[in-house]
Design an enzyme around this catalytic site. Structure first.
Site, PDB file in Angstrom:
ATOM      1  N   GLN A   1       5.829  11.091 -12.984  1.00  0.00           N
ATOM      2  CA  GLN A   1       5.659  10.968 -11.534  1.00  0.00           C
ATOM      3  C   GLN A   1       6.400  12.098 -10.829  1.00  0.00           C
ATOM      4  O   GLN A   1       7.594  12.295 -11.045  1.00  0.00           O
ATOM      5  CB  GLN A   1       6.195   9.619 -11.050  1.00  0.00           C
ATOM      6  CG  GLN A   1       6.010   9.357  -9.567  1.00  0.00           C
ATOM      7  CD  GLN A   1       6.608   8.023  -9.143  1.00  0.00           C
ATOM      8  OE1 GLN A   1       7.691   7.660  -9.589  1.00  0.00           O
ATOM      9  NE2 GLN A   1       5.918   7.294  -8.295  1.00  0.00           N
ATOM     10  N   GLY A   2       5.697  12.850  -9.984  1.00  0.00           N
ATOM     11  CA  GLY A   2       6.293  13.967  -9.262  1.00  0.00           C
ATOM     12  C   GLY A   2       6.475  13.651  -7.798  1.00  0.00           C
ATOM     13  O   GLY A   2       5.702  14.099  -6.939  1.00  0.00           O
TER      14      GLY A   2
ATOM     15  N   SER B   1      10.167  12.958  -6.141  1.00  0.00           N
ATOM     16  CA  SER B   1      11.423  13.470  -5.587  1.00  0.00           C
ATOM     17  C   SER B   1      11.560  14.981  -5.756  1.00  0.00           C
ATOM     18  O   SER B   1      11.069  15.573  -6.725  1.00  0.00           O
ATOM     19  CB  SER B   1      12.621  12.784  -6.242  1.00  0.00           C
ATOM     20  OG  SER B   1      12.622  11.398  -5.959  1.00  0.00           O
TER      21      SER B   1
ATOM     22  N   GLU C   1       4.204   0.070  -7.307  1.00  0.00           N
ATOM     23  CA  GLU C   1       5.511   0.261  -7.932  1.00  0.00           C
ATOM     24  C   GLU C   1       6.496  -0.805  -7.472  1.00  0.00           C
ATOM     25  O   GLU C   1       7.239  -1.378  -8.271  1.00  0.00           O
ATOM     26  CB  GLU C   1       6.026   1.653  -7.560  1.00  0.00           C
ATOM     27  CG  GLU C   1       7.332   2.044  -8.196  1.00  0.00           C
ATOM     28  CD  GLU C   1       7.737   3.463  -7.816  1.00  0.00           C
ATOM     29  OE1 GLU C   1       8.403   4.105  -8.627  1.00  0.00           O
ATOM     30  OE2 GLU C   1       7.380   3.914  -6.719  1.00  0.00           O
TER      31      GLU C   1
ATOM     32  N   ASN D   1      17.248   1.043  -1.903  1.00  0.00           N
ATOM     33  CA  ASN D   1      17.220  -0.250  -1.218  1.00  0.00           C
ATOM     34  C   ASN D   1      17.582  -0.136   0.251  1.00  0.00           C
ATOM     35  O   ASN D   1      17.154  -0.954   1.073  1.00  0.00           O
ATOM     36  CB  ASN D   1      18.148  -1.237  -1.933  1.00  0.00           C
ATOM     37  CG  ASN D   1      17.527  -1.772  -3.206  1.00  0.00           C
ATOM     38  OD1 ASN D   1      16.440  -1.342  -3.604  1.00  0.00           O
ATOM     39  ND2 ASN D   1      18.191  -2.697  -3.859  1.00  0.00           N
ATOM     40  N   GLU D   2      18.389   0.865   0.607  1.00  0.00           N
ATOM     41  CA  GLU D   2      18.709   1.061   2.018  1.00  0.00           C
ATOM     42  C   GLU D   2      17.443   1.393   2.811  1.00  0.00           C
ATOM     43  O   GLU D   2      17.204   0.845   3.892  1.00  0.00           O
ATOM     44  CB  GLU D   2      19.743   2.187   2.177  1.00  0.00           C
ATOM     45  CG  GLU D   2      21.137   1.837   1.674  1.00  0.00           C
ATOM     46  CD  GLU D   2      21.260   1.921   0.160  1.00  0.00           C
ATOM     47  OE1 GLU D   2      22.286   1.473  -0.385  1.00  0.00           O
ATOM     48  OE2 GLU D   2      20.320   2.425  -0.498  1.00  0.00           O
TER      49      GLU D   2
END
Length: 378
Positions: free
Chosen positions: A125-126, A128, A245, A361-362
């Site tokens: 997965q690309g 970040s 996801e 999570n933030e």
């Protein structure tokens, strides 16, 4: 929603249980985040595919059994109950494939889905980048139009790409409109990691695993046929992928139900555990059951034509914090007897990343506050 298992469902469960009991590897497979573990898991998953168990909810023409998400949930429960771990092919199976079903052309689905199910292609997965982690809309990797060649030239860097050092394909969000900002002007490309101009460097994790990778693109060519969902429509496709996801597919209930049962078994083997630890074990078991029932609600919605929406962010916060809590409780039960190379210690290290990947999570709490609860930004 009828929570009782039908006779047909029960027969399917028994078929899956018997097959897994007979055919599962004799010893627990090593982590797929190592080169050796990835290869061994891939070999096992090829066995799954050949026996028709790799993707039970997919149509038969794409390598599945033509069943539904109910059967997928049942199989996942039996899979993890049999002591098996995460799939090496999970990025392709559980993240890319749902987006292919929704946005792919007939040619893309016909070509790619059987190769995903049969582990002929292994996908990374690309998402970040060094300056675009949780803020996915800040991606800077560019794809410039090459009209003569009929495609795109990709330049830039991606990082924190799970299992990229071992994979041969990548699905990536890139900026195809150089004048665009934020969510506009993005496209979802399917990239050959062995193409000229691609460099993949492993990033060592805690525990010496090298399953992470950073990827560098130097004028890498991607043909028009490998754009998923249309040029400029990348954000919409990516949000569908993140919904899968966070909301259901990547972390099936079976994974946590098995972990909760292992925790109960561990509690029973410890001499004189405290009442606090007893409470924590009970809480973990209840949380796993709650997650299962919530997943059943999600499956019901999808079966009735609905989609996974912004509430998937709340789901992701729940399962990631449950994962950490389970492993912290296990280490507390083990105390000084915890083995640094043991499964609970390894699981704990892995769980510490779950509040970060798939969107921190933030950020997920902000999404829940704004898009689910309707609260103002400030």
């Amino acid at each position: 929603m009828n929570l009782e298992e039908s006779s047909t469902d029960h027969e399917f469960r028994m078929e899956a249980r018997d097959w897994l009991r007979t055919n599962r590897p004799a010893e627990r497979l090593p982590s797929p985040d190592t080169e050796r573990g990835f290869a061994l898991n891939r070999e096992w998953e090829r066995t799954l595919f050949e026996a028709g168990w790799a993707a039970v909810s997919w149509p038969e023409e794409y390598g599945g059994r033509g069943l539904g998400l109910w059967e997928w949930m049942i199989f996942e429960e039996e899979y993890f109950a049999a002591g098996l771990g995460p799939r090496a092919a999970q990025n392709g199976l559980f993240l890319l494939a749902p987006s292919l079903f929704e946005f792919g052309t007939d040619a893309q689905k016909t070509e790619l889905l059987p190769r995903i199910a049969g582990v002929a292609d292994m996908w990374a997965q690309g998402w970040s980048e060094p300056e675009a982690g949780s803020d996915l809309a800040a991606v800077r990797v560019r794809a410039d139009r090459d009209e003569a060649a009929g495609g795109w030239r990709v330049n830039g860097q991606k990082t924190w790409s799970t299992r990229a050092p071992f994979c041969n394909r990548l699905f990536a969000l890139v900026r195809t409109d150089p004048e665009s900002t934020r969510h506009r002007g993005l496209s979802y490309l399917l990239i050959d990691l062995h193409a000229p101009g691609v460099t993949v460097r492993p990033v060592q994790k805690l525990g010496n695993e090298t399953g992470f990778g950073e990827i560098f693109f130097d004028d890498v060519f991607v043909p028009d046929s490998d754009v998923l969902g249309g040029v400029g429509n990348g954000w919409k496709v990516a949000m569908a992928t993140t919904g899968s996801e966070r909301g259901l597919i990547l972390r099936s209930p079976g994974r946590f139900m098995a972990a909760a049962q292992n925790l109960v078994d561990l509690y029973g083997s410890v001499d004189g555990p405290s009442s606090t630890l007893k409470r924590d074990v009970v809480d973990a078991w209840i949380s796993a059951q709650a997650y299962r029932y919530n997943s059943m609600k999600t499956v019901t919605r999808i079966a009735e034509g609905g989609k996974v929406g912004a509430e998937s962010s709340g789901n992701k916060v729940f399962w990631s914090e449950m994962d950490v809590h389970m492993h912290e409780t296990a280490l507390d039960l083990l105390g000084d007897g915890a083995e640094i190379d043991g499964k609970w210690w390894h699981g704990f290290i892995t769980s510490m990343a779950t509040p970060i990947f798939a969107g921190t999570n933030e950020i997920q709490r902000n999404i829940v506050a704004e898009r689910v609860l309707g609260m103002p930004r400030s």
